[in-house]
Write an enzyme that holds these catalytic residues in place. Structure first.
Site, PDB file in Angstrom:
ATOM      1  N   LYS A  71      44.613  30.380  36.290  1.00  0.00           N
ATOM      2  CA  LYS A  71      45.699  31.382  36.665  1.00  0.00           C
ATOM      3  C   LYS A  71      46.283  31.087  37.947  1.00  0.00           C
ATOM      4  CE  LYS A  71      43.395  35.054  38.770  1.00  0.00           C
ATOM      5  NZ  LYS A  71      43.075  36.750  38.709  1.00  0.00           N
ATOM      6  N   CYS A 104      35.446  34.673  33.804  1.00  0.00           N
ATOM      7  CA  CYS A 104      35.048  36.197  33.273  1.00  0.00           C
ATOM      8  C   CYS A 104      35.424  36.564  32.125  1.00  0.00           C
ATOM      9  CB  CYS A 104      35.523  37.094  34.466  1.00  0.00           C
ATOM     10  SG  CYS A 104      35.018  36.861  36.252  1.00  0.00           S
ATOM     11  N   ASP A 162      22.724  32.110  50.430  1.00  0.00           N
ATOM     12  CA  ASP A 162      22.979  31.155  49.002  1.00  0.00           C
ATOM     13  C   ASP A 162      21.901  30.286  49.098  1.00  0.00           C
ATOM     14  OD1 ASP A 162      25.603  31.157  47.060  1.00  0.00           O
ATOM     15  OD2 ASP A 162      24.230  29.300  46.970  1.00  0.00           O
ATOM     16  N   VAL A 219      32.285  35.997  43.831  1.00  0.00           N
ATOM     17  CA  VAL A 219      31.860  37.643  44.009  1.00  0.00           C
ATOM     18  C   VAL A 219      31.269  37.680  45.215  1.00  0.00           C
ATOM     19  CG1 VAL A 219      30.596  39.360  43.197  1.00  0.00           C
ATOM     20  CG2 VAL A 219      31.419  37.748  41.426  1.00  0.00           C
ATOM     21  N   LYS A 236      26.983  25.179  50.721  1.00  0.00           N
ATOM     22  CA  LYS A 236      27.894  26.183  50.731  1.00  0.00           C
ATOM     23  C   LYS A 236      27.655  27.104  51.987  1.00  0.00           C
ATOM     24  CE  LYS A 236      28.763  28.275  46.697  1.00  0.00           C
ATOM     25  NZ  LYS A 236      28.444  29.197  45.347  1.00  0.00           N
ATOM     26  N   PHE A 263      48.758  43.344  31.890  1.00  0.00           N
ATOM     27  CA  PHE A 263      48.137  42.429  30.766  1.00  0.00           C
ATOM     28  C   PHE A 263      48.836  42.308  29.465  1.00  0.00           C
ATOM     29  CE2 PHE A 263      44.072  40.645  32.434  1.00  0.00           C
ATOM     30  CZ  PHE A 263      44.408  40.693  33.875  1.00  0.00           C
ATOM     31  N   LEU A 264      50.232  42.397  29.754  1.00  0.00           N
ATOM     32  CA  LEU A 264      50.664  42.139  28.230  1.00  0.00           C
ATOM     33  C   LEU A 264      51.535  40.964  28.269  1.00  0.00           C
ATOM     34  CD1 LEU A 264      52.029  45.766  27.544  1.00  0.00           C
ATOM     35  CD2 LEU A 264      50.224  44.544  26.100  1.00  0.00           C
TER      36      LEU A 264
HETATM   37  C1  UGA Z   1      38.995  39.368  35.661  1.00  0.00           C
HETATM   38  C2  UGA Z   1      39.515  40.865  35.803  1.00  0.00           C
HETATM   39  O1  UGA Z   1      40.659  41.045  35.951  1.00  0.00           O
HETATM   40  C3  UGA Z   1      38.845  41.519  37.044  1.00  0.00           C
HETATM   41  O2  UGA Z   1      38.897  42.783  37.367  1.00  0.00           O
HETATM   42  C4  UGA Z   1      37.163  41.149  36.899  1.00  0.00           C
HETATM   43  O3  UGA Z   1      36.555  41.697  38.132  1.00  0.00           O
HETATM   44  C5  UGA Z   1      37.227  39.687  36.923  1.00  0.00           C
HETATM   45  O4  UGA Z   1      37.675  39.076  35.699  1.00  0.00           O
HETATM   46  C6  UGA Z   1      35.371  39.406  36.801  1.00  0.00           C
HETATM   47  O5  UGA Z   1      34.818  39.835  35.910  1.00  0.00           O
HETATM   48  O6  UGA Z   1      35.061  38.966  37.936  1.00  0.00           O
HETATM   49  P1  UGA Z   1      40.001  36.947  36.601  1.00  0.00           P
HETATM   50  O7  UGA Z   1      38.933  36.382  35.591  1.00  0.00           O
HETATM   51  O8  UGA Z   1      40.294  36.642  38.236  1.00  0.00           O
HETATM   52  O9  UGA Z   1      39.544  38.720  36.683  1.00  0.00           O
HETATM   53  O10 UGA Z   1      41.425  37.048  36.040  1.00  0.00           O
HETATM   54  P2  UGA Z   1      42.472  37.646  35.442  1.00  0.00           P
HETATM   55  O11 UGA Z   1      43.528  38.376  36.386  1.00  0.00           O
HETATM   56  O12 UGA Z   1      42.054  38.915  34.425  1.00  0.00           O
HETATM   57  O13 UGA Z   1      43.204  36.812  34.175  1.00  0.00           O
HETATM   58  C7  UGA Z   1      42.188  36.254  33.200  1.00  0.00           C
HETATM   59  C8  UGA Z   1      42.964  35.276  32.200  1.00  0.00           C
HETATM   60  O14 UGA Z   1      43.922  36.005  31.590  1.00  0.00           O
HETATM   61  C9  UGA Z   1      43.962  34.194  33.012  1.00  0.00           C
HETATM   62  O15 UGA Z   1      43.897  33.134  32.263  1.00  0.00           O
HETATM   63  C10 UGA Z   1      45.307  34.769  32.770  1.00  0.00           C
HETATM   64  O16 UGA Z   1      46.333  33.684  32.691  1.00  0.00           O
HETATM   65  C11 UGA Z   1      45.284  35.397  31.535  1.00  0.00           C
HETATM   66  N1  UGA Z   1      46.247  36.696  31.390  1.00  0.00           N
HETATM   67  C12 UGA Z   1      46.248  37.686  32.219  1.00  0.00           C
HETATM   68  C13 UGA Z   1      47.285  36.487  30.175  1.00  0.00           C
HETATM   69  O17 UGA Z   1      47.209  35.370  29.495  1.00  0.00           O
HETATM   70  N2  UGA Z   1      47.943  37.583  30.173  1.00  0.00           N
HETATM   71  C14 UGA Z   1      48.101  38.488  31.110  1.00  0.00           C
HETATM   72  O18 UGA Z   1      48.938  39.444  30.602  1.00  0.00           O
HETATM   73  C15 UGA Z   1      47.225  38.664  31.946  1.00  0.00           C
END
Ligand code: UGA
Length: 440
Positions: free
Chosen positions: A326, A266, A36, A17, A41, A255-256
């Site tokens: 991811k 997160c 930090d 962050v 780091k 996100f589907l």
């Molecule tokens: C998430 C949020 O998307 C950010 O907006 C937020 O700022 C961040 O958390 C945080 O709180 O710091 P992030 O953890 O980087 O971001 O990852 P995402 O892109 O949200 O993916 C999360 C998980 O969901 C991954 O494992 C991904 O593979 C999975 N996912 C995502 C699915 O299984 N299906 C989807 O359709 C989308």
């Protein structure tokens, strides 16, 4: 720039962050000081090296260090004294009961209190439970005295790992929770160069927006995974369902993506924390408990799918493609891959692992142990002599692979696609059996 109400922005905590935030603000033209408590780091960052993999961040870090807008120090007190605005970006890890451990926030706030040398605007950026700002205020007053001059604001981050730089400069929205006109003016000024949609609200609401956003994203993913389970039983295609519902703007296409569920630092943590907060306030959040339950069941369903394809797994070699939670990150925190590896090792399978960025991190959890666990230099090497290829993270590299070449090296042509990222037609044409999630 003309007259500015403040000069220096301090960023306390330089993780996933804090670092993009510090680099982002300096790129916008602000004078930034980052700090930090992890001296390694700080040493890396001050030499222009990003301590984790995040596309596009390192060149921007180097540029802003070189141009003198960004400075880093191990001295948190110095950063506090030099800054007018302070962004709290320290970690808020999860405790065993699911609630967040706020000890790093408290520690940094005490350092702020000890170094208060005039008015400061203290901004929560890390994800914290609603009402944390109240505690921050009490803590500052307790340690700095009742005449301390400060405001506390909330400005939750919505950056995604892997696209953090892009997200910083092109946010969907910026949320600022404030309690004073000065805090509002300063934060609006700070973000003015981005020309973004800004939601101005009170501090409690801003804190809550963050947890609500991540919980809703998790809910969408579990919803589509639940539909995928039904698709598998009745012979329908979840990717078509997602398209069919996602074109409705009230639902939206994002996100589907059905698969092995959400991981990362997160979504799982924030969902747990949100459920805990609701419990503390005696509000029924059982909906979100179901979201978690559906997500946890993904791993078992995936392993069963591999067993359905191969029957016995003992002593069979399996390729695992993708280990990070991811694509485009080396982060493996709460990555589904770790649970999958654990389960498959229990079944007695031999695993050949490959990931473009995350292998070093996984080695810390599962050290190399041939022939049970082998780390490979490429997707092809991992697939060599494999009875099945298990696609766990949808890196682009796997989408664009030469299937004819892969067909020649595998022991059996079987693909279990945990992310529905491949085209069944293409891989079937190359001679593979294909198993997706909720696909025909
Ligand atoms: C998430 C949020 O998307 C950010 O907006 C937020 O700022 C961040 O958390 C945080 O709180 O710091 P992030 O953890 O980087 O971001 O990852 P995402 O892109 O949200 O993916 C999360 C998980 O969901 C991954 O494992 C991904 O593979 C999975 N996912 C995502 C699915 O299984 N299906 C989807 O359709 C989308």
């Amino acid at each position: 720039m003309g007259h500015k109400p403040f000069k220096t922005v301090g960023v306390l905590g330089l993780g996933h962050v804090g670092l993009p935030t510090a680099v982002g603000f300096s790129e916008l033209g602000w004078q930034v000081i980052g700090t930090d408590s992890d001296t390694n780091k700080v040493a890396l960052v001050s030499n222009g090296c990003c301590p984790f993999y995040e596309p596009d961040l390192e060149p921007l870090l180097r540029k802003n260090l070189a141009e003198g807008r960004l400075k880093v120090t191990t001295d948190v007190g110095e950063a506090v004294r030099e800054s007018d605005i302070l962004f709290i970006c320290v970690g808020t890890p999860q405790k065993p009961d699911g609630s967040p451990d706020l000890s790093q926030v408290e520690a940094v706030i005490r350092t702020v209190a000890e170094n208060l040398n005039g008015y400061k605007l203290i901004v929560e950026k890390s994800t914290v439970p609603v009402q944390t700002a109240q505690w921050i205020k009490r803590t500052i007053l307790r340690y700095a005295g009742n005449d301390a001059e400060f405001d506390v604001a909330s400005n939750p981050e919505f950056l995604r790992e892997g696209t953090a730089v892009q997200d910083f400069f092109h946010p969907d929205r910026i949320v600022i929770g404030i309690e004073s006109e000065r805090a509002k003016e300063w934060l609006l000024e700070l973000y003015m160069p981005l020309n973004a949609s800004i939601v101005v609200t009170d501090v409690n609401t801003a804190e809550l927006i963050k947890h609500a956003a991540n919980s809703f994203l998790a809910l969408k993913i579990s919803f589509i995974n639940m539909i995928a389970d039904l698709c598998e039983v009745v012979g329908a295609d979840v990717t078509e369902v997602a398209r069919g519902i996602g074109l409705d703007p009230r639902i939206g296409p994002h996100f589907l993506q059905a698969g092995i569920g959400y991981g990362g630092y997160c979504l799982p943590k924030d969902l747990k924390a949100f459920i805990r907060i609701a419990e503390e306030h005696r509000v029924d959040f059982s909906l979100l408990k179901e979201v978690e339950k559906i997500n946890e069941a993904r791993i078992d369903k995936f392993v069963k799918k591999v067993q359905r394809a191969l029957w016995v797994l003992k002593d069979k070699t399996l390729a695992i493609w993708g280990l990070s939670f991811k694509p485009n990150t080396d982060d493996i925190r709460e990555a589904p891959s770790l649970k999958i590896i654990g389960r498959l090792l229990e079944e007695g399978a031999n695993l050949r692992l490959y990931d473009p960025a995350a292998m070093e991190n996984v080695k810390q959890v599962f050290p190399e142990d041939p022939p049970k666990l082998v780390y490979c230099k490429s997707a092809v090497e991992a697939a060599t002599n494999a009875y099945a290829i298990l696609l766990v993270t949808e890196w682009d590299e796997f989408r664009n692979i030469d299937w004819t070449q892969i067909r020649q090296v595998v022991a059996l042509p079987i693909i279990v696609d945990g992310r529905n990222c491949l085209s069944p037609e293409i891989v079937k044409e190359a001679g593979f059996e294909y198993y997706g999630v909720g696909r025909k």
